[in-house]
Design a protein around this motif. Structure first.
Motif, PDB file in Angstrom:
ATOM      1  N   ILE A 258       1.074  -1.157   0.151  1.00 18.52           N
ATOM      2  CA  ILE A 258      -0.181  -0.239  -0.112  1.00 18.52           C
ATOM      3  C   ILE A 258       0.873   1.159   0.008  1.00 18.52           C
ATOM      4  CG2 ILE A 258      -1.214   1.141   1.671  1.00 18.52           C
ATOM      5  CD1 ILE A 258      -2.672  -1.351   2.137  1.00 18.52           C
ATOM      6  N   GLU A 259       0.780   1.790  -0.585  1.00 18.65           N
ATOM      7  CA  GLU A 259       1.901   2.991  -1.494  1.00 18.65           C
ATOM      8  C   GLU A 259       0.989   4.414  -0.646  1.00 18.65           C
ATOM      9  OE1 GLU A 259       3.402   2.340  -5.219  1.00 18.65           O
ATOM     10  OE2 GLU A 259       4.526   0.059  -4.382  1.00 18.65           O
ATOM     11  N   GLU A 260       0.088   4.309  -0.821  1.00 19.90           N
ATOM     12  CA  GLU A 260      -0.177   6.104  -0.157  1.00 19.90           C
ATOM     13  C   GLU A 260      -0.943   5.945   0.531  1.00 19.90           C
ATOM     14  OE1 GLU A 260      -2.312   8.162  -2.983  1.00 19.90           O
ATOM     15  OE2 GLU A 260      -0.441   8.612  -4.607  1.00 19.90           O
ATOM     16  N   PRO A 261      -0.856   5.407   1.989  1.00 17.08           N
ATOM     17  CA  PRO A 261      -1.741   5.309   3.359  1.00 17.08           C
ATOM     18  C   PRO A 261      -1.722   6.346   3.760  1.00 17.08           C
ATOM     19  CG  PRO A 261       0.680   5.192   3.669  1.00 17.08           C
ATOM     20  CD  PRO A 261       1.346   5.191   1.800  1.00 17.08           C
ATOM     21  N   ALA A 262      -2.978   6.269   5.036  1.00 21.18           N
ATOM     22  CA  ALA A 262      -3.223   7.156   5.445  1.00 21.18           C
ATOM     23  C   ALA A 262      -3.517   7.190   7.354  1.00 21.18           C
ATOM     24  CB  ALA A 262      -5.010   7.232   4.873  1.00 21.18           C
ATOM     25  N   VAL A 263      -3.856   7.986   7.921  1.00 23.87           N
ATOM     26  CA  VAL A 263      -3.415   7.234   9.452  1.00 23.87           C
ATOM     27  C   VAL A 263      -4.412   8.473   9.158  1.00 23.87           C
ATOM     28  CG1 VAL A 263      -1.712   9.679   9.156  1.00 23.87           C
ATOM     29  CG2 VAL A 263      -2.246   8.050  11.360  1.00 23.87           C
ATOM     30  N   VAL A 264      -5.266   7.789  10.801  1.00 23.18           N
ATOM     31  CA  VAL A 264      -6.530   8.531  11.096  1.00 23.18           C
ATOM     32  C   VAL A 264      -6.655   8.625  12.539  1.00 23.18           C
ATOM     33  CG1 VAL A 264      -8.984   8.440  11.405  1.00 23.18           C
ATOM     34  CG2 VAL A 264      -7.720   7.348   9.329  1.00 23.18           C
ATOM     35  N   TYR A 265      -6.554  10.016  12.958  1.00 19.60           N
ATOM     36  CA  TYR A 265      -6.114  10.547  14.175  1.00 19.60           C
ATOM     37  C   TYR A 265      -7.422  11.601  15.462  1.00 19.60           C
ATOM     38  CZ  TYR A 265      -3.986  13.932  12.036  1.00 19.60           C
ATOM     39  OH  TYR A 265      -3.427  15.085  10.930  1.00 19.60           O
TER      40      TYR A 265
ATOM     41  N   ILE B  34     -13.900  13.816  21.966  1.00 16.95           N
ATOM     42  CA  ILE B  34     -13.404  12.739  22.629  1.00 16.95           C
ATOM     43  C   ILE B  34     -13.491  11.623  22.413  1.00 16.95           C
ATOM     44  CG2 ILE B  34     -12.545  14.895  24.634  1.00 16.95           C
ATOM     45  CD1 ILE B  34     -14.604  13.361  26.008  1.00 16.95           C
ATOM     46  N   SER B  35     -14.867  11.521  21.790  1.00 19.77           N
ATOM     47  CA  SER B  35     -15.075   9.966  21.762  1.00 19.77           C
ATOM     48  C   SER B  35     -14.078   9.534  19.922  1.00 19.77           C
ATOM     49  CB  SER B  35     -17.063  10.249  21.622  1.00 19.77           C
ATOM     50  OG  SER B  35     -16.426   8.545  20.760  1.00 19.77           O
ATOM     51  N   HIS B  36     -13.340   8.291  20.138  1.00 20.04           N
ATOM     52  CA  HIS B  36     -12.517   8.416  18.859  1.00 20.04           C
ATOM     53  C   HIS B  36     -13.340   7.202  18.125  1.00 20.04           C
ATOM     54  CE1 HIS B  36      -8.924   8.099  21.000  1.00 20.04           C
ATOM     55  NE2 HIS B  36      -9.158   8.905  21.224  1.00 20.04           N
ATOM     56  N   LEU B  37     -15.439   6.617  18.506  1.00 21.77           N
ATOM     57  CA  LEU B  37     -15.703   5.717  17.755  1.00 21.77           C
ATOM     58  C   LEU B  37     -16.439   7.903  16.819  1.00 21.77           C
ATOM     59  CD1 LEU B  37     -17.983   4.077  19.823  1.00 21.77           C
ATOM     60  CD2 LEU B  37     -16.530   3.284  18.327  1.00 21.77           C
ATOM     61  N   GLU B  38     -17.054   8.031  17.127  1.00 24.66           N
ATOM     62  CA  GLU B  38     -16.736   9.714  16.322  1.00 24.66           C
ATOM     63  C   GLU B  38     -16.080  10.544  15.522  1.00 24.66           C
ATOM     64  OE1 GLU B  38     -20.573  10.270  16.613  1.00 24.66           O
ATOM     65  OE2 GLU B  38     -21.225  10.121  18.122  1.00 24.66           O
ATOM     66  N   ILE B  39     -15.055  10.636  16.151  1.00 22.40           N
ATOM     67  CA  ILE B  39     -13.435  10.696  15.588  1.00 22.40           C
ATOM     68  C   ILE B  39     -13.626  10.252  14.227  1.00 22.40           C
ATOM     69  CG2 ILE B  39     -10.709  10.600  15.477  1.00 22.40           C
ATOM     70  CD1 ILE B  39     -11.648  11.729  19.199  1.00 22.40           C
ATOM     71  N   GLY B  40     -13.252   8.911  14.353  1.00 22.30           N
ATOM     72  CA  GLY B  40     -12.332   8.274  13.373  1.00 22.30           C
ATOM     73  C   GLY B  40     -13.894   8.286  11.672  1.00 22.30           C
ATOM     74  N   TYR B  41     -15.195   8.574  12.829  1.00 25.86           N
ATOM     75  CA  TYR B  41     -15.927   8.163  11.694  1.00 25.86           C
ATOM     76  C   TYR B  41     -16.173   9.548  11.193  1.00 25.86           C
ATOM     77  CZ  TYR B  41     -21.136   8.441  10.134  1.00 25.86           C
ATOM     78  OH  TYR B  41     -22.033   8.381   8.813  1.00 25.86           O
ATOM     79  N   ALA B  42     -15.708  11.042  11.417  1.00 28.08           N
ATOM     80  CA  ALA B  42     -15.221  12.250  11.425  1.00 28.08           C
ATOM     81  C   ALA B  42     -14.500  12.435  10.306  1.00 28.08           C
ATOM     82  CB  ALA B  42     -15.441  13.316  12.639  1.00 28.08           C
ATOM     83  N   ALA B  43     -13.495  11.786  10.854  1.00 33.46           N
ATOM     84  CA  ALA B  43     -12.411  11.751  10.280  1.00 33.46           C
ATOM     85  C   ALA B  43     -12.381  11.495   8.572  1.00 33.46           C
ATOM     86  CB  ALA B  43     -11.516  11.201  10.269  1.00 33.46           C
TER      87      ALA B  43
ATOM     88  N   ALA C  70     -10.804   3.243  14.686  1.00 39.50           N
ATOM     89  CA  ALA C  70     -11.354   2.388  13.765  1.00 39.50           C
ATOM     90  C   ALA C  70     -12.777   1.340  13.515  1.00 39.50           C
ATOM     91  CB  ALA C  70     -10.143   1.236  13.827  1.00 39.50           C
ATOM     92  N   TYR C  71     -13.286   1.599  14.723  1.00 39.23           N
ATOM     93  CA  TYR C  71     -15.103   1.253  14.433  1.00 39.23           C
ATOM     94  C   TYR C  71     -15.554   2.406  13.316  1.00 39.23           C
ATOM     95  CZ  TYR C  71     -13.648  -2.346  18.386  1.00 39.23           C
ATOM     96  OH  TYR C  71     -13.301  -3.225  18.985  1.00 39.23           O
ATOM     97  N   GLY C  72     -14.871   3.595  14.022  1.00 40.19           N
ATOM     98  CA  GLY C  72     -15.473   4.410  13.638  1.00 40.19           C
ATOM     99  C   GLY C  72     -15.369   4.559  11.619  1.00 40.19           C
ATOM    100  N   VAL C  73     -14.071   4.114  11.943  1.00 41.18           N
ATOM    101  CA  VAL C  73     -13.438   4.251  10.086  1.00 41.18           C
ATOM    102  C   VAL C  73     -14.735   3.683   9.408  1.00 41.18           C
ATOM    103  CG1 VAL C  73     -11.836   4.115   8.309  1.00 41.18           C
ATOM    104  CG2 VAL C  73     -11.730   6.017  10.449  1.00 41.18           C
ATOM    105  N   HIS C  74     -15.012   2.550   9.608  1.00 43.21           N
ATOM    106  CA  HIS C  74     -15.439   0.673   9.243  1.00 43.21           C
ATOM    107  C   HIS C  74     -17.171   1.332   9.570  1.00 43.21           C
ATOM    108  CE1 HIS C  74     -17.481  -2.651   9.106  1.00 43.21           C
ATOM    109  NE2 HIS C  74     -16.250  -2.937   7.970  1.00 43.21           N
ATOM    110  N   ARG C  75     -17.713   2.528  10.256  1.00 44.96           N
ATOM    111  CA  ARG C  75     -18.919   2.502   9.660  1.00 44.96           C
ATOM    112  C   ARG C  75     -19.450   3.193   8.936  1.00 44.96           C
ATOM    113  NH1 ARG C  75     -22.960   5.066  14.135  1.00 44.96           N
ATOM    114  NH2 ARG C  75     -24.919   4.602  13.436  1.00 44.96           N
ATOM    115  N   LEU C  76     -18.647   4.419   8.591  1.00 41.62           N
ATOM    116  CA  LEU C  76     -18.288   5.723   7.220  1.00 41.62           C
ATOM    117  C   LEU C  76     -18.627   4.162   6.347  1.00 41.62           C
ATOM    118  CD1 LEU C  76     -19.570   8.387   6.659  1.00 41.62           C
ATOM    119  CD2 LEU C  76     -16.807   8.319   5.752  1.00 41.62           C
TER     120      LEU C  76
END
Lengths: 339, 339
Positions: free
Chosen positions: B186-193, B230-239, B261-267
């Motif tokens: 994977i050559e253009e990896p993302a980072v979510v935070y 501050i909710s990591h779930l919401e942060i992942g979803y928004a990011a 990651a759970y938040g990212v997965h939901r989106l």
């Protein structure tokens, strides 16, 4: 900074403040306790500055011992790893803090012996009240109940007579789950629960079965599946083995908790059973995680974040000498987000 | 049973025991404190019977105040709703209990003002040590650190100089996540935070980016996505909204926690992006729930259930007068169960 002022090692004493302010210990003691009439405004100010400089904090425990009063409330919870209990703990902590109390949280690991160890430790700490989340019958608990300790039971009622209680109406919650499945024309519904009995399990299963039978389905067409242990995840996974082959899975199942439902779902996934297409699952609890990770799950939602204020209300009424009461929290059906 | 013996209302006093046994308070006090030489065997037995009959428990707090010693340790945790913190709390409680201590657990809701309120309340309770899980910088905390209070920081290092610390090697964990994605070409990896900075976030992101760059990918090809709150779930979803259209999703992303990651997965689910087929996600934490509800997630597993014994070891060494130390807990890669 003297060694005495190191927090955690020992409290700064009134004597330290007195020495710093150049007044007697008795003067400091009076001012700290709000009796400022006998001291000049200048002395009061000097003592206040000294209190700040040496980092003095009035010792609440010392006061508690003198006044037979403390600001501590103990919560004994069966299993903090369970997110439902963590949510109840968080809401109770917030409600107690607003009422001016500090909550001590103890994890009994669902063991009667640890429950008794903690009860005795808390009694020694001059705790003002007890919140028992999913308690076990134990000799120490019986003793506390018989002595009339201010206790609020949560999720499971007291095993020893009438006590204050905050929890769901488990019978009604089980009935609601039955109605959901029957309304979808599922005629041989399953019910999945822990082998180890608790009042919560018993009531939810009873509410479910009674409603199914009342709606005209014979008792012997309810498929019962139970699993051993205390982890509801493992219980669900083990219990679902009763459904053995994929074609033998029921078309719908009520799980007595969302965690049991997660366990059932894992076996379904591994067995190629599509949830909810092949088997409709309804849990009880309404975990906030469902929306994120279990969109396939319908759940009878219990408002756990609202337990805290009810618990504190009942504690305060016990402290006021009122008799024990029950708060049954209302539930609502949270349908699966995805079908 | 007198009113005095009601637990939670007030402790049964030595005087009650003395009256019951027909001996002096001084005699009871000596026997309770283990000095039995001056009393006859018959007196000792009579006092023991009286202690049992009236339900007397030696008051640990009274002893604590006399001996400048208690058996209380306070844990201040940023957010008990976070299952990682609940796991750390459960393991610390168990390790402290084995060492003869009772843990008081306080939820600071990640707020510096509440953290200070609790620190002051705990100091008044003659607490023997402090476990700060994901602490915030606050004036009160600075004060405690400067006074040398026995404190172990967990997950986030002290914001005020060198202190005892138990936590993951976040830089190495970030590097491990980078290696996992790069090894899959994977050559253009993302980072979510989270947008809101913490040392944990900073180190995990740094470990990730440094390793990606070290392996020859230009810094500007790392896709950065952050989210508020501050909710990591919401942060992942928004990011993950930064990835906007399904075809714009990265082929792989490192999330600084499993909850993100759970938040990212939901989106992804809502957007029709298949995880891990379209986008490989690697989280950090290794939540036990992953096996049940997130089999699509690869995670750098941090051994949170092993934090407790390390935390207690460092506390005991501080009590023994030793200097602060750090325990970096090892991680291991837990691959997704299903592809």
């Amino acid at each position: 900074m003297t060694d005495e002022s190191r927090p955690g090692v020992g409290p700064v004493s009134l004597a330290t403040v007195a020495a710093q302010a150049g007044v007697s210990i008795a003067t400091v003691s009076r001012i700290v306790n709000g009796e400022t009439r006998r001291a000049s405004a200048e002395t009061v100010e000097r003592v206040r500055q000294a209190i700040k400089a040496v980092g003095y904090h009035p010792n609440q425990l010392g006061r508690a011992l003198r006044n037979r009063e403390s600001r501590l409330v103990a919560m004994l919870a069966a299993n903090l790893d369970n997110p439902v209990m963590a949510t109840i703990a968080a809401s109770t902590e917030a409600a107690l803090r607003q009422a001016g109390y500090v909550m001590i949280l103890c994890d009994t690991h669902d063991r009667p012996d640890l429950q008794d160890d903690y009860l005795n430790a808390m009694r020694s700490q001059v705790v003002q009240g007890y919140v028992m989340v999913a308690s076990q019958p134990s000799p120490g608990l019986r003793d506390f109940v018989e002595r009339g300790a201010p206790m609020v039971f949560v999720s499971r009622r007291s095993p020893f007579g009438e006590c204050s209680f905050v929890g769901p109406d488990n019978i009604a919650a089980g009935s609601a789950a039955a109605d959901y499945l029957l309304d979808r024309s599922i005629e041989e519904p399953a019910v999945v629960y822990p082998s180890r009995e608790s009042s919560t399990t018993r009531e939810r299963v009873k509410g479910f079965c009674d409603r199914v039978i009342a709606r005209g389905i014979p008792a012997d067409r309810i498929r019962r599946a139970d699993g051993p242990g205390i982890s509801h995840l493992e219980i669900g996974y083990a219990a679902a083995q009763h459904f053995s082959a994929p074609h033998a899975w029921p078309r719908g199942a009520m799980c007595i908790s969302d965690q049991v439902a997660y366990g059932v779902h894992r076996l379904a996934r591994e067995s190629g059973v599509q949830i909810p297409h092949d088997c409709e699952i309804v849990g009880i609890d309404g975990s906030p995680l469902n929306a994120w990770l279990a969109p396939w799950l319908t759940s009878v939602e219990i408002p756990h974040p609202e337990f805290g204020p009810s618990i504190v209300e009942l504690l305060v009424s016990l402290w006021g000498g009122e008799p024990p009461r029950e708060h049954l929290m209302p539930h609502r059906l949270a349908a699966a987000l995805e079908r």
